[in-house]
Design an enzyme around this catalytic site. Structure first.
Site, mmCIF file in Angstrom:
data_model
loop_
_atom_site.group_PDB
_atom_site.id
_atom_site.type_symbol
_atom_site.label_atom_id
_atom_site.label_comp_id
_atom_site.label_asym_id
_atom_site.label_seq_id
_atom_site.Cartn_x
_atom_site.Cartn_y
_atom_site.Cartn_z
ATOM 1 N N ARG A 137 -0.814 -8.636 13.352
ATOM 2 C CA ARG A 137 -1.361 -7.604 12.455
ATOM 3 C C ARG A 137 -2.219 -8.236 11.365
ATOM 4 O O ARG A 137 -3.234 -7.674 10.951
ATOM 5 C CB ARG A 137 -0.212 -6.785 11.847
ATOM 6 C CG ARG A 137 0.388 -5.837 12.877
ATOM 7 C CD ARG A 137 1.766 -5.359 12.484
ATOM 8 N NE ARG A 137 1.765 -4.524 11.307
ATOM 9 C CZ ARG A 137 2.855 -4.306 10.566
ATOM 10 N NH1 ARG A 137 3.995 -4.868 10.880
ATOM 11 N NH2 ARG A 137 2.774 -3.522 9.524
ATOM 12 N N ARG B 26 11.503 -5.908 5.410
ATOM 13 C CA ARG B 26 11.324 -4.488 5.080
ATOM 14 C C ARG B 26 12.311 -3.591 5.830
ATOM 15 O O ARG B 26 12.533 -3.758 7.027
ATOM 16 C CB ARG B 26 9.896 -4.105 5.446
ATOM 17 C CG ARG B 26 9.503 -2.724 5.059
ATOM 18 C CD ARG B 26 8.042 -2.635 4.808
ATOM 19 N NE ARG B 26 7.235 -2.796 6.011
ATOM 20 C CZ ARG B 26 5.905 -2.770 5.987
ATOM 21 N NH1 ARG B 26 5.266 -2.621 4.843
ATOM 22 N NH2 ARG B 26 5.226 -2.898 7.092
ATOM 23 N N LYS C 123 0.836 -1.211 0.000
ATOM 24 C CA LYS C 123 0.000 0.000 0.000
ATOM 25 C C LYS C 123 0.874 1.265 0.000
ATOM 26 O O LYS C 123 0.614 2.186 -0.765
ATOM 27 C CB LYS C 123 -0.908 0.046 1.234
ATOM 28 C CG LYS C 123 -1.910 -1.072 1.331
ATOM 29 C CD LYS C 123 -2.905 -0.821 2.457
ATOM 30 C CE LYS C 123 -2.291 -0.758 3.845
ATOM 31 N NZ LYS C 123 -1.762 -2.057 4.342
HETATM 32 P P1 AMP Z 1 0.733 0.743 9.022
HETATM 33 O O1 AMP Z 1 1.979 1.524 8.855
HETATM 34 O O2 AMP Z 1 -0.382 1.250 8.147
HETATM 35 O O3 AMP Z 1 0.937 -0.741 8.895
HETATM 36 O O4 AMP Z 1 0.221 1.004 10.522
HETATM 37 C C1 AMP Z 1 1.029 0.661 11.618
HETATM 38 C C2 AMP Z 1 0.175 0.540 12.883
HETATM 39 O O5 AMP Z 1 -0.470 1.806 13.156
HETATM 40 C C3 AMP Z 1 -0.969 -0.460 12.795
HETATM 41 O O6 AMP Z 1 -0.554 -1.778 13.100
HETATM 42 C C4 AMP Z 1 -1.911 0.115 13.866
HETATM 43 O O7 AMP Z 1 -1.460 -0.175 15.159
HETATM 44 C C5 AMP Z 1 -1.787 1.610 13.642
HETATM 45 N N1 AMP Z 1 -2.730 2.115 12.628
HETATM 46 C C6 AMP Z 1 -2.443 2.654 11.408
HETATM 47 N N2 AMP Z 1 -3.547 3.016 10.747
HETATM 48 C C7 AMP Z 1 -4.588 2.696 11.562
HETATM 49 C C8 AMP Z 1 -6.005 2.810 11.449
HETATM 50 N N3 AMP Z 1 -6.583 3.307 10.345
HETATM 51 N N4 AMP Z 1 -6.756 2.378 12.488
HETATM 52 C C9 AMP Z 1 -6.197 1.875 13.608
HETATM 53 N N5 AMP Z 1 -4.877 1.721 13.782
HETATM 54 C C10 AMP Z 1 -4.062 2.133 12.772
#
Ligand code: AMP
Length: 224
Positions: free
Chosen positions: A170, A126, A14
């Site tokens: 996750r 990563r 993404k």
């Molecule tokens: P990401 O970088 O998008 O994988 O996000 C890393 C972490 O941030 C996730 O595992 C969640 O703990 C938190 N997070 C990011 N976006 C969201 C969201 N839209 N809702 C809830 N938690 C989020």
């Protein structure tokens, strides 16, 4: 004006696709994960947020909804924007669509589909440049010199939540809380453009996404 939503499990690409789309369309890339990490770095994320993220669980809808609403009110998001990692729950999707509806924004959902074994290798491999945000992968997209950013020589870092145990959590959170968002979008007659992102280099996947977006054919399935 259009809102692009990059949807898919952690590690599906993404962030990379959002960056490519953002420079192609000249609209901002809005990543809730990046925004939260920035807040944690500055110690203004709120109680428990760092721990929740480190455990691979989702932070509260209330916090991310507020964060996104504030970000979308900024002038650079007037012509459109790319959301990466948001919405991740049906509650967030409902909140977003309600607000976008008021602004008359068209919504395009791009769903990246990747096998979970590929995801685990991708995520644990990563690495990121902390200075310019360039993404690498020690297995699939290594830097020229191990551990060093090709562009500015900075030492690359791994995210603390990119370990295998946290990745599994996750992925579970994704299955439990985020996957239902796709069905919810369909129920609102927003049919995601589905891209099979398994073994495709990011540039090739991006080309496919661009082609599909020009057609703007809802429900398109991009085959390999
Ligand atoms: P990401 O970088 O998008 O994988 O996000 C890393 C972490 O941030 C996730 O595992 C969640 O703990 C938190 N997070 C990011 N976006 C969201 C969201 N839209 N809702 C809830 N938690 C989020």
């Amino acid at each position: 004006m259009r809102a692009f939503i990059l949807f898919g499990p952690p590690g599906s690409g993404k962030g990379t696709q959002a960056k490519l789309l953002s420079s192609c369309l000249s609209v901002p890339h809005i990543s809730t994960g990046d925004m939260l990490r920035e807040r944690v770095r500055k110690a203004n994320a709120g109680a428990g947020v760092a721990d929740t993220m480190a455990a691979g669980e989702l932070v509260s809808d209330e916090l991310v909804n507020r964060m996104v609403e504030e970000r979308l009110a900024e002038p650079d998001a007037r012509e459109g924007f790319i959301l990466d990692g948001y919405p991740r729950t049906v509650e967030q999707a409902r909140y977003l669509l309600e607000r976008l509806g008021k602004r008359g924004v068209g919504v395009v959902v791009i769903h990246l589909v990747v096998d979970y074994n590929v995801l685990i290798a991708r995520i644990t491999g990563r690495r990121e440049c902390p200075r310019d945000g360039t993404l690498y992968n020690i297995y699939f997209r290594p830097p020229r010199v191990p551990g060093i950013c090709d562009l500015d020589g900075t030492l690359l870092v791994a995210r603390p939540d990119d370990t295998e145990a946290v990745v599994r959590e996750r992925l579970e959170a994704y299955d439990r809380q985020s996957r239902p968002v796709l069905e919810w979008f369909e129920a609102q007659e927003i049919r995601p453009v589905t891209a099979d992102a398994d073994n495709l280099p990011p540039e090739a996947l991006f080309e496919r996404i661009c082609r599909a977006l020009k057609l703007t054919a809802p429900g398109t399935v991009l085959n390999r």
